[in-house]
Design an enzyme around this catalytic site. Structure first.
Site, PDB file in Angstrom:
ATOM      1  CG  HIS A 243      -0.510   0.012   2.530  1.00  0.00           C
ATOM      2  ND1 HIS A 243      -0.229   1.178   3.193  1.00  0.00           N
ATOM      3  CD2 HIS A 243      -0.271  -0.985   3.411  1.00  0.00           C
ATOM      4  CE1 HIS A 243       0.164   0.905   4.423  1.00  0.00           C
ATOM      5  NE2 HIS A 243       0.155  -0.404   4.588  1.00  0.00           N
TER       6      HIS A 243
ATOM      7  CG  ASP B 115       2.371   0.053   7.883  1.00  0.00           C
ATOM      8  OD1 ASP B 115       2.040  -0.299   6.743  1.00  0.00           O
ATOM      9  OD2 ASP B 115       1.568   0.095   8.842  1.00  0.00           O
TER      10      ASP B 115
ATOM     11  CD  GLU C  31      -3.396  -1.593   5.000  1.00  0.00           C
ATOM     12  OE1 GLU C  31      -3.565  -2.635   5.663  1.00  0.00           O
ATOM     13  OE2 GLU C  31      -2.922  -0.537   5.494  1.00  0.00           O
ATOM     14  CD  GLU C  32      -2.222   2.041   7.622  1.00  0.00           C
ATOM     15  OE1 GLU C  32      -3.004   1.530   8.443  1.00  0.00           O
ATOM     16  OE2 GLU C  32      -1.020   1.745   7.548  1.00  0.00           O
TER      17      GLU C  32
ATOM     18  CG  ASP D 170       1.073  -4.192   5.591  1.00  0.00           C
ATOM     19  OD1 ASP D 170       1.870  -3.354   6.059  1.00  0.00           O
ATOM     20  OD2 ASP D 170      -0.152  -3.981   5.496  1.00  0.00           O
TER      21      ASP D 170
ATOM     22  CG  HIS E  62       0.039   1.289  12.958  1.00  0.00           C
ATOM     23  ND1 HIS E  62      -1.331   1.409  12.948  1.00  0.00           N
ATOM     24  CD2 HIS E  62       0.361   0.718  11.779  1.00  0.00           C
ATOM     25  CE1 HIS E  62      -1.815   0.921  11.811  1.00  0.00           C
ATOM     26  NE2 HIS E  62      -0.798   0.492  11.091  1.00  0.00           N
TER      27      HIS E  62
END
Length: 358
Positions: free
Chosen positions: A67, A190, A224-225, A247, A328
Site C-alpha cells: 500500500h 509501513d 489500505e489504512e 506489509d 504504527h
C-alpha cells in the site's frame, strides 16, 4: 539506471502519502516499475497497476499488493485563531506520531504547523493538558488533547485551501532514515519498506529477461489504512483468484517473531485464515533459499489481502510480512529485511501458483 534500494526507500519515506492523496508516492513507484512491466496504469481507485505478462496464458494470474498510503491526520475544524483540530486517518495516536512539525497539505499551499499538547507548566486551570499528567487525570494523550499550531489566521488558511478534510502529515524534516547498528528506523516503513520490496522483487523477476509462469499484477494500493479500499477494488476488477499482500508485521515475543529474522508468512489475522497451500509454498521457498522464514498468526491486524477475502472479492489470500518493531509508531527493521523479502517473493512468483488444498 535503477535507483539503489536504500535511496529508493529514503525517497519513498520523504514523499507525503495520506489516505486518498497518495500521488507523490505513486509517482515514485511508477517510475521504478515502468521499465519492468508490460503495462502500467492508474485505476479508478488510485491504485498503480503494473502488469508483467507470464509465459503460460493458461496459468492463473496473481495480484501482489503493497500500500501507498501512510498513517496521517485530517482537519476536523479550523478554529477562529487559526489553530487546527485534527483526527487520525488510520489507527494512530498523538504519542505515536510525537509532538512536533507537521505538513498541512492545503489545496493551494503546503504549510508547516506544529502538533502540540501545550505547556507542561500548567495547572488544573488548563484541564485539556492537566488530564494527561500523572498527577492530573493520567489519561493517555488522544486527539481531543492536541491541536496543530499554524501561526496563520483563519483567513490565511482559507486562502491556502485549508479546511475540514485537509490532510496533515508528519513533516518531511522528520522522515529521514535513521541507522541503528544493523537496523533502520523511520516513521512509515509501513508500507514504504514493502513498496521497496515490491520493486526489488520485480527487478529480480525480470532479471535477464525472466518472466513468471502466469500474469502478475503488481498493485501499489490506495487507502489500505482506511479499510483496504484500493485492494478491494483491485481484487474485484483484476483477473485472478489470489491476492498476496506485502506489509509490515509486528516483531513481538507474543508472536515468536524477531526483527532480525526472516520474512514472516502469515497463516491468519483478525479478518481471515490465509490460504494454507500458498502460505506453505512461501515457507518452502524461503527455506530453500536459506532465508529462515518465520510464521505467525497475527491479531489486532489485517491486510489488503485479508480485507479483500473477507469482503468476498478474492477467493484466495496470502500475506508476506516484513518483521518490524514498533508498528504504527517509529518503526524499526533489519537492514537486510527488504532484500530477503524481495528474494522470497520473486522466487515464489517464478513458480506456478500452488493448487487449492483441502
Amino acid at each position: 539506471m535503477p535507483t539503489p534500494l536504500p535511496d529508493l526507500l529514503a525517497e519513498l519515506l520523504r514523499a507525503y502519502g495520506p489516505c486518498g492523496e497518495e500521488g507523490a508516492v505513486r509517482d515514485v513507484v511508477r517510475r521504478e516499475l515502468e521499465p519492468l512491466a508490460d503495462e502500467v496504469a492508474v485505476d479508478a481507485a488510485g491504485n498503480l497497476v503494473a502488469l508483467v505478462h507470464g509465459t503460460d496464458r493458461s496459468a492463473p494470474p496473481v495480484r501482489v499488493t503493497a500500500h501507498l498510503d501512510e498513517l496521517s491526520m485530517v482537519v476536523k475544524r479550523v478554529e477562529p485563531d487559526g489553530t487546527l483540530r485534527v483526527n487520525s486517518l488510520g489507527v494512530m495516536y498523538p504519542g505515536n506520531f510525537g509532538l512536533g512539525p507537521v505538513a498541512v497539505l492545503g489545496r493551494r499551499e503546503t504549510l508547516t504547523g506544529v502538533l502540540t499538547l501545550g505547556s507542561e507548566h500548567t495547572t488544573p486551570e488548563s484541564p485539556r493538558i492537566w488530564q494527561t499528567k500523572p498527577d492530573g487525570g493520567d489519561q493517555a494523550m488522544d486527539w481531543t488533547h492536541v491541536y496543530v499550531f499554524t501561526g496563520r489566521s483563519a483567513d490565511d488558511l482559507a486562502a491556502a485551501g485549508v479546511h475540514p478534510g485537509t490532510r496533515v502529515c508528519v513533516h518531511a524534516d522528520r522522515r529521514e532514515l535513521t541507522t541503528v547498528g544493523d537496523f533502520l528506523g523511520s516513521w512509515f516503513l509501513d508500507d514504504r519498506a514493502a513498496l521497496t520490496a515490491l520493486v526489488a522483487a520485480a527487478r529480480l523477476l525480470r532479471a535477464d529477461g525472466g518472466r513468471p509462469p502466469g500474469d502478475v499484477y503488481l498493485v501499489a494500493t490506495s487507502s489500505e489504512e482506511m479499510g483496504g479500499i484500493g485492494a478491494l477494488h483491485a481484487s474485484r476488477t483484476l483477473p485472478g483468484d489470489l491476492t498476496l499482500a506485502l506489509d509490515v508485521g509486528p516483531a513481538e515475543a507474543e508472536y515468536q517473531v524477531t526483527v532480525d529474522g526472516g520474512p514472516v508468512v502469515a497463516y491468519a489475522d483478525d479478518a481471515v485464515v490465509y490460504d494454507r497451500a500458498v502460505a506453505d509454498a512461501l515457507v518452502d521457498v524461503g527455506r530453500e533459499l536459506g532465508l529462515d522464514p518465520q510464521t505467525a498468526v497475527w491479531q489486532s491486524f489485517d491486510s489488503d489481502a485479508s480485507q479483500a477475502k473477507a469482503a468476498g472479492l478474492t477467493a484466495r489470500a496470502a500475506l508476506l510480512s516484513l518483521p518490524t518493531l514498533s508498528t504504527h509508531g517509529y518503526e524499526v527493521l533489519h537492514s537486510g529485511t527488504v532484500d530477503r523479502t524481495a528474494r522470497l517473493l520473486a522466487a515464489f512468483l517464478a513458480r506456478p501458483v500452488p493448487p487449492v488444498s483441502g
